[in-house]
Design an enzyme around this catalytic site. Structure first.
Site, PDB file in Angstrom:
ATOM      1  CB  ILE A 129      -0.817   0.137   1.279  1.00 30.34           C
ATOM      2  CG1 ILE A 129      -1.959  -1.310   1.368  1.00 30.34           C
ATOM      3  CG2 ILE A 129      -1.678   1.299   1.182  1.00 30.34           C
ATOM      4  CD1 ILE A 129      -2.689  -1.566   2.584  1.00 30.34           C
ATOM      5  CB  CYS A 130       0.920   4.007   0.639  1.00 31.44           C
ATOM      6  SG  CYS A 130       1.416   5.914   0.987  1.00 31.44           S
ATOM      7  CB  ILE A 131       5.850   4.748   0.001  1.00 33.46           C
ATOM      8  CG1 ILE A 131       7.171   4.828  -0.637  1.00 33.46           C
ATOM      9  CG2 ILE A 131       5.656   4.185   1.330  1.00 33.46           C
ATOM     10  CD1 ILE A 131       7.266   5.864  -1.952  1.00 33.46           C
ATOM     11  CB  THR A 191      -4.133   0.383  -3.691  1.00 34.24           C
ATOM     12  OG1 THR A 191      -5.239   1.354  -3.816  1.00 34.24           O
ATOM     13  CG2 THR A 191      -3.923   0.376  -2.171  1.00 34.24           C
TER      14      THR A 191
END
Length: 219
Positions: free
Chosen positions: A135-137, A190
């Site tokens: 997720i994210c980074i 995502t």
């Protein structure tokens, strides 16, 4: 049968640890889907400590496992205790802790290395063919986990995407509410707070990611 999911946290707080909203949304969705969850974190010092009120670096040291225990309400284990055979899937929420504590991506970019306990556990998951959600980074670590050719997203940040491509990943732009699925590697990613302007925006993509990871865990 309820799936067993490991969640790796990187501290507590977006600027120097795990992104709290992303972590809680992940744990909430897993609970809603009936998964059995165990949180883990490496027992190491944080890269540094950030005052989240002022946005400035503070004096002092903090431990990633101890700080992550705040999010997990104490129900967390040293990552060295984790066994791949005990779990059906793995998810890593984002936050700068991924790029500062689980790796040195924040400093070294494409030349980064991953914390040894994190690398060993995630690579073991990949080698076992079990699904992983980043997720994210966190997808910045994908090429280190899976090797060249893995498909993933951090949204549309050009500099981060370029570093990931240099490492061997294939970056795919993705809106905040969606996910990218690499079925060959059983990887789901995502953007979350790489793009999200609100907690509800982050939740949309995270819920889809959790759902897809659990589907992949069904085999």
């Amino acid at each position: 049968m309820h799936k067993k999911v490991a969640v790796i946290l990187s501290g507590c707080g977006v600027y120097d640890g795990a992104e709290i909203y992303e972590s809680v949304l992940t744990l909430l969705r897993l609970d809603q889907r009936g998964a059995q969850v165990q949180c883990f974190a490496p027992n190491v010092e944080q890269m540094h400590v950030i005052d989240h009120y002022r946005g400035e670096e503070m004096n002092g040291k903090r431990n990633v496992l101890v700080e992550a225990a705040r999010i997990a309400r104490g129900n967390i284990k040293d990552l060295r205790e984790a066994r791949v055979e005990d779990f059906d899937a793995l998810i890593l929420p984002g936050g700068f802790g991924v790029a500062k504590n689980l790796s040195d991506f924040a400093v070294s970019g494409a030349n980064c290395s991953v914390q040894p306990d994190v690398l060993a556990f995630t690579q073991a998951f990949a080698q076992a063919g079990k699904p992983i959600g980043l997720i994210c980074i966190a997808p910045a670590l994908a090429a280190k986990i899976f090797g060249a050719g893995v498909q993933c997203t951090i949204g549309n940040d050009a500099d981060t995407a370029a570093a990931m491509e240099k490492m061997g990943a294939h970056h795919q732009e993705c809106p905040v509410e969606d996910i990218v699925i690499d079925r060959r590697h059983k990887l789901v990613t995502t953007p979350a707070y790489m793009l999200a302007k609100s907690i509800s925006e982050a939740a949309t993509g995270i819920n889809k990611l959790v759902d897809e990871v659990l589907i992949l865990a069904e085999g």
